[in-house]
Design an enzyme around this catalytic site. Structure first.
Site, short mmCIF file in Angstrom:
data_model
loop_
_atom_site.label_atom_id
_atom_site.label_comp_id
_atom_site.label_asym_id
_atom_site.label_seq_id
_atom_site.Cartn_x
_atom_site.Cartn_y
_atom_site.Cartn_z
N GLU A 1 -17.79 -51.22 -25.27
CA GLU A 1 -16.34 -52.13 -24.90
C GLU A 1 -16.57 -52.43 -23.41
O GLU A 1 -16.90 -51.27 -22.75
CB GLU A 1 -16.11 -51.31 -25.54
CG GLU A 1 -14.11 -52.51 -25.81
CD GLU A 1 -14.74 -53.30 -26.46
OE1 GLU A 1 -15.31 -54.37 -26.17
OE2 GLU A 1 -13.78 -53.69 -27.22
N ASN B 1 -7.88 -46.48 -33.00
CA ASN B 1 -7.10 -47.86 -33.78
C ASN B 1 -6.06 -47.46 -34.50
O ASN B 1 -5.42 -49.21 -34.87
CB ASN B 1 -8.09 -48.65 -34.55
CG ASN B 1 -9.65 -48.85 -33.99
OD1 ASN B 1 -10.60 -49.09 -34.30
ND2 ASN B 1 -8.83 -50.08 -32.75
N PHE C 1 -0.24 -56.80 -17.01
CA PHE C 1 -0.58 -57.73 -18.67
C PHE C 1 -0.28 -58.65 -18.56
O PHE C 1 -0.96 -59.48 -19.82
CB PHE C 1 1.11 -56.91 -19.33
CG PHE C 1 1.03 -57.47 -20.72
CD1 PHE C 1 0.46 -56.33 -20.67
CD2 PHE C 1 2.22 -57.76 -21.39
CE1 PHE C 1 -0.27 -56.48 -23.09
CE2 PHE C 1 2.15 -57.78 -22.06
CZ PHE C 1 0.75 -57.17 -23.23
C1 LIG Z 1 -10.06 -49.71 -31.49
O1 LIG Z 1 -11.09 -48.52 -31.44
C2 LIG Z 1 -11.54 -48.66 -29.89
C3 LIG Z 1 -11.26 -47.08 -29.50
O2 LIG Z 1 -11.97 -46.35 -30.51
C4 LIG Z 1 -11.26 -49.81 -28.38
O3 LIG Z 1 -11.90 -49.46 -28.11
C5 LIG Z 1 -10.98 -50.61 -29.35
O4 LIG Z 1 -10.52 -51.78 -28.59
C6 LIG Z 1 -9.43 -51.04 -30.50
N1 LIG Z 1 -9.57 -52.53 -31.00
C7 LIG Z 1 -8.37 -52.60 -30.30
C8 LIG Z 1 -8.40 -54.05 -29.92
O5 LIG Z 1 -7.71 -52.19 -30.46
#
Ligand SMILES: *[C@@H]1O[C@H](CO)[C@@H](O)[C@H](O)[C@H]1NC(C)=O
Ligand SMILES: *[C@@H]1O[C@H](CO)[C@@H](O)[C@H](O)[C@H]1NC(C)=O
Ligand SMILES: *[C@@H]1O[C@H](CO)[C@@H](O)[C@H](O)[C@H]1NC(C)=O
Length: 455
Positions: free
Chosen positions: A307, A238, A329
């Site tokens: 995720e 992040n 995109f």
């Molecule tokens: C935050 O980081 C994680 C990876 O560590 C990722 O999967 C996630 O999508 C990130 N959030 C965003 C929206 O960038």
């Protein structure tokens, strides 16, 4: 394309007719069915006769005498209300291609059920009767307090008056109530829940769609409980704006993990000492690290909570994706719910893999789920009835504990911020920049959502 294209394959339409006395949790069950099916993209709607009655008899006193079978005016209005609800439902089936309509009514005499049965048959709709039968005094009292002291019928009245008047209203219905009966009703498709789900009777369940509804209803309980949701703490990805991967927590992410037990205790308040939470995480490091300081014994990690799989874009930043795959995109921004990453997943795919989680979640008591942004959006959408066009755009900030308390007519939401800064990982439509602009559709703006009272 719905998740379960049942309606296309089978071309089935179902009318779920709620049966049972007042304060048996019928409205709650009715609304949950509609919420669940809508979440699965099966077009469903609830038609609550009480709402039609309140609309028609606006100026009439709705204390218990109104519900007496010998009250001619009341009987007339209630008759009209049922007719209005049924008519609206039939329009919805025929003009708006409805698939599952739920008729939430109270008068459950055989005569009334027969009328609905005939009407459904002439319109090629499968009628399925769903009775909530209950003689557990505690359960009934709990329902009366929870539902009826907040019912529009008793607005501005004291809780004592509401309870005693409502008990009298129930008596009026008891005098004509005819429960579903194994012998007498053996030709009907029905589900009979005895004291919520201590005993369940099924009769002539015919279509796949009906059996799905049955399966869902069998998993419900109505004991009060709390559901906590949190994203993992800020991860190293992040910080660099990368998506996907299996990164460790950042330094601030670890701070959140350490703070989380305190946040939970604070939110539980005086219930804390005797509340046992079950903790669910995904199989990815960042959620497990976030859960690592929680003092609860029952911890479970689920692959289904991982995720959204970004496929070929895994490990890239949004800017890189915009440069490398400009059409993708744009396609994702145009329809984020349906867009599936090359070699990865869409939001719709997540909903499919979350279904078993929802079933298990319905069975659970108090629970804390630590998962990822996209997954959390889908879970939140289920509890709060948020439409698909909106849910992928909801902002769910890092380092914040969300508390959900399901109630009869609504789910209460509150948020506890950990006060540990984190990067914003919110991406608005039409940009590859992260960060939240004013007026973004955030959870905040939906703090307490009243599920529109079922109509
Ligand atoms: C935050 O980081 C994680 C990876 O560590 C990722 O999967 C996630 O999508 C990130 N959030 C965003 C929206 O960038
Ligand atoms: C319930 O419906 C039946 C049949 O439509 C009607 O005869 C009866 O009066 C109604 N009873 C109540 C309590 O509304
Ligand atoms: C994550 O943390 C572990 C343990 O501290 C370390 O061994 C590993 O190399 C880290 N992984 C990354 C990708 O930084």
């Amino acid at each position: 394309m719905p998740v379960y294209s049942v309606s296309h394959v089978e071309n089935v339409r179902v009318c779920v007719v709620m049966v049972g006395l007042p304060a048996r949790g019928k409205s709650l069950i009715a609304q949950k069915i509609v919420r669940y099916l809508s979440w699965l993209s099966i077009k469903s709607k609830c038609f609550n006769v009480g709402n039609y009655r309140r609309e028609l008899a606006k100026d009439v006193d709705a204390s218990h005498e109104f519900f007496s079978p010998t009250n001619a005016v009341g009987t007339q209005y209630r008759r009209q209300a049922v007719e209005a609800a049924i008519e609206a439902m039939m329009h919805w089936f025929n003009d708006e291609h409805g698939v599952v309509g739920v008729l939430d009514a109270t008068n459950s005499t055989r005569a009334r059920r027969d009328e609905i049965l005939q009407l459904c048959r002439t319109n090629s709709i499968e009628p399925m009767f769903l009775e909530s039968w209950c003689d557990d005094e505690n359960l009934i009292l709990h329902n009366i307090i929870d539902v009826k002291t907040t019912s529009p019928d008793y607005q501005g009245q004291s809780a004592d008056f509401a309870t005693s008047d409502f008990l009298k209203r129930i008596k009026h219905y008891e005098s004509t109530y005819e429960p579903l009966d194994r012998d007498h009703d053996r030709q009907l498709t029905f589900v009979k829940l005895v004291n919520v789900n201590s005993q369940i009777m099924l009769n002539r369940i015919e279509s796949y769609l009906e059996s799905r509804i049955v399966y869902y209803v069998m998993n419900l309980h109505i004991r009060p409980r709390t559901i906590y949701l949190s994203r993992h703490g800020e991860s190293e990805y992040n910080l660099t704006g990368q998506i996907g991967g299996d990164a460790n927590l950042s330094e601030r992410g670890w701070k959140y993990a350490k703070k989380l037990p305190e946040l939970v205790l604070k939110s539980l308040g005086e219930d804390a000492p005797h509340t046992n939470l079950t903790v669910w995480t995904s199989t990815l490091k960042r959620t497990q690290q976030t859960a690592s300081f929680l003092p609860y014994k029952k911890k479970l990690s689920w692959k289904a909570l991982d995720e959204l799989d970004a496929g070929d874009c895994d490990g890239m930043t949004y800017e890189e994706i915009e440069q490398k795959f400009p059409e993708d995109f744009k396609a994702r921004d145009d329809n984020k719910y349906e867009y599936r990453y090359r070699g990865g997943e869409s939001y719709r795919d997540i909903v499919i893999r979350l279904e078993p989680i929802i079933m298990e979640l319905e069975r659970q008591e108090n629970i804390l789920i630590i998962t990822h942004q996209a997954v959390l959006r889908c879970l939140y959408a289920y509890f709060m009835n948020i439409p698909q066009e909106e849910s992928p755009w909801m902002s769910i900030p890092l380092h914040t504990l969300i508390k959900l308390e399901p109630r009869a007519y609504s789910t209460l939401v509150s948020r506890l911020k950990a006060d540990i800064p984190a990067v914003s990982t919110y991406k608005e439509k039409g940009t590859s920049q992260l960060g939240e602009a004013e007026g973004a559709k955030s959870v905040k703006s939906r703090d307490i959502i009243n599920e529109s009272p079922c109509s």
